[in-house]
Motif scaffolding. Sequence first.
Motif, short mmCIF file in Angstrom:
data_model
loop_
_atom_site.label_atom_id
_atom_site.label_comp_id
_atom_site.label_asym_id
_atom_site.label_seq_id
_atom_site.Cartn_x
_atom_site.Cartn_y
_atom_site.Cartn_z
N GLN A 166 10.23 6.01 5.94
CA GLN A 166 9.97 6.58 4.62
C GLN A 166 8.81 5.86 3.94
N ALA A 167 8.80 4.53 4.05
CA ALA A 167 7.70 3.76 3.48
C ALA A 167 6.38 4.12 4.14
N ARG A 168 6.39 4.29 5.44
CA ARG A 168 5.17 4.66 6.17
C ARG A 168 4.65 6.02 5.71
N GLU A 169 5.57 6.96 5.50
CA GLU A 169 5.17 8.30 5.09
C GLU A 169 4.56 8.29 3.69
N ILE A 170 5.19 7.58 2.76
CA ILE A 170 4.64 7.49 1.40
C ILE A 170 3.32 6.74 1.40
N ALA A 171 3.25 5.67 2.19
CA ALA A 171 2.02 4.88 2.27
C ALA A 171 0.85 5.71 2.78
N THR A 172 1.10 6.50 3.79
CA THR A 172 0.05 7.33 4.38
C THR A 172 -0.38 8.46 3.45
N ARG A 173 0.62 9.11 2.85
CA ARG A 173 0.34 10.30 2.04
C ARG A 173 -0.20 9.98 0.65
N GLU A 174 0.38 8.99 0.01
CA GLU A 174 0.07 8.77 -1.41
C GLU A 174 -0.71 7.49 -1.71
N ILE A 175 -0.46 6.43 -0.94
CA ILE A 175 -0.98 5.12 -1.33
C ILE A 175 -2.34 4.84 -0.70
N ALA A 176 -2.48 5.05 0.60
CA ALA A 176 -3.72 4.72 1.29
C ALA A 176 -4.95 5.42 0.69
N PRO A 177 -4.86 6.71 0.33
CA PRO A 177 -6.06 7.38 -0.18
C PRO A 177 -6.61 6.79 -1.48
N LYS A 178 -5.78 6.06 -2.23
CA LYS A 178 -6.21 5.50 -3.52
C LYS A 178 -6.39 3.99 -3.49
N ALA A 179 -6.18 3.38 -2.33
CA ALA A 179 -6.22 1.91 -2.25
C ALA A 179 -7.59 1.34 -2.59
N ALA A 180 -8.65 1.94 -2.08
CA ALA A 180 -10.00 1.43 -2.35
C ALA A 180 -10.34 1.53 -3.83
N GLU A 181 -9.95 2.62 -4.46
CA GLU A 181 -10.21 2.81 -5.89
C GLU A 181 -9.45 1.79 -6.73
N ILE A 182 -8.20 1.55 -6.38
CA ILE A 182 -7.39 0.55 -7.09
C ILE A 182 -8.04 -0.82 -7.00
N ASP A 183 -8.51 -1.16 -5.80
CA ASP A 183 -9.17 -2.44 -5.60
C ASP A 183 -10.47 -2.52 -6.39
#
Length: 379
Positions: free
Chosen positions: A15-32
Amino acid sequence: MDLDLTDAQKALRDQAREIATREIAPKAAEIDRQQRFPRQAIESLAKAGMLGVTVPTSWGVMGLDTMACTLMIEELASACASTAAIVGLQNLLVCEPVLRFGTEAQRRAWLPGLASGAKLGCFALTGPEGGSDLDGLATSARREGDTWVLRGTKSFVTCGPAAQLALVFAGVGSGTNTTLSAFLVPTDTPGISFGPAYDKLGLRGALSATMTIADARLPSSALLGAEGAGREVIRFAVDGGRIGAAALGVGIARAAFTVATHYAIGRRSKGSPIAEHQAIQFKIADMSTQIDAARLLAWRAATSRDAGAPLGAQVSMAKLVASEVASRVSSDAVQILGGNGCLADYPVERHFRDAKVTEIYQGTSEIQRLGIASILLKE
C-alpha cells in the motif's frame, strides 16, 4: 531472524509503495526545490493509517509492529525522503513514546489524533549548541504548585512548525541534583514559538526550526513517564528513530540505484550502453550488495525490537551502515550519470543531498561508532 513477512506487513508495504508511486514521487522534486511541507502527501498517508502504524486499534487503526513501519518507511523514502522522514518521526519518535510511557489519560488524549493525522508531533531534544541536550540541560522545568514551568531553546526541531504536540526534554532541579524529564507540550501553549524553517541541504520538506520556550506553563499531567525518567524515554525513542533512519537510508539508496541502472542501460557510448562497461558493472554490483546488507541490518534491529530482545549495538549498526550506504550509493549514482547527475533535472542529486543528512541526524556516524564500540567493549 525470520525473513518471512506476515500478510499484514506485506499489505502495508504494498500500500505504501502504491501511494508513493502514484501520489508522492511526482511531487518530490517540487517539495525539495520549494522547501515545502508535503501536507497533501501526509494527509493521504494519514487516511491510509500510516501515521500511527504501531498504535493499537483501541486508539489507532493498525496495531502493527516496528518491522511493518520499517517496510513502509523504505517505500516512502524511495519516492520522497522528506515525506518518509516525517512519517518515521510521527510513528517512532512521537506515537511510540506516548504509547510506551503515557498514562491511560495521556494515551486517550493524544494517540487517536496522532494516529489519524489530525495532530502532528515533533521531538525536541537538541540543545542550542547542537547535539543531544543531556548534559547542558539548556531547557529547564520547575514546579509551581500543580504547574510545570518550562524555559529554554531547542534546535533542529523537525516538523516543529507544523506540529500540534512537542515531546520536550528538560532538566528538573539544579546543580548535581538535576534530572532529565520528558513533557508533552501542546505547541499552542503560550510561550511556545518556532523560528523560520532552516534552509537545509537535504530532507528539505521535513521542515526544521528552532523552538523557543519562554516560561510555558503546563499542567502536572504534561509529564511523560516518571519525573527523572527522561533518559529512559530518550533511549527508547531514539532506538526506534534510528531504525526508522536506517529504513530511510535504504529507501534513498534504492531510489538512486534504480535511476542509475536505468540510465546505464539507456545511455550509449561509442555505440553501446555504458552498462556494458566493466567499471559501471562493478559499481552496480557493489551498490546492490550494499543496499541488501543495509536492509538486512535494519530488519534485524526491527525484528529484535518487536521480539523484546536486547538490542545491544544492533540499532546503531543499522543506522550507521544504512546512512553511509545511502551516501555511497547516491554518490555512485551521480558518477554514473556524469554531468547529468549534477543537474536538478535528474533526481540523483536530490538523493545525494538527502543521503548526506541521514549520516548526521538521529546521531552522527561518529556517535554511532562510539556507541557500538562502547557496547562491544563491555561484552
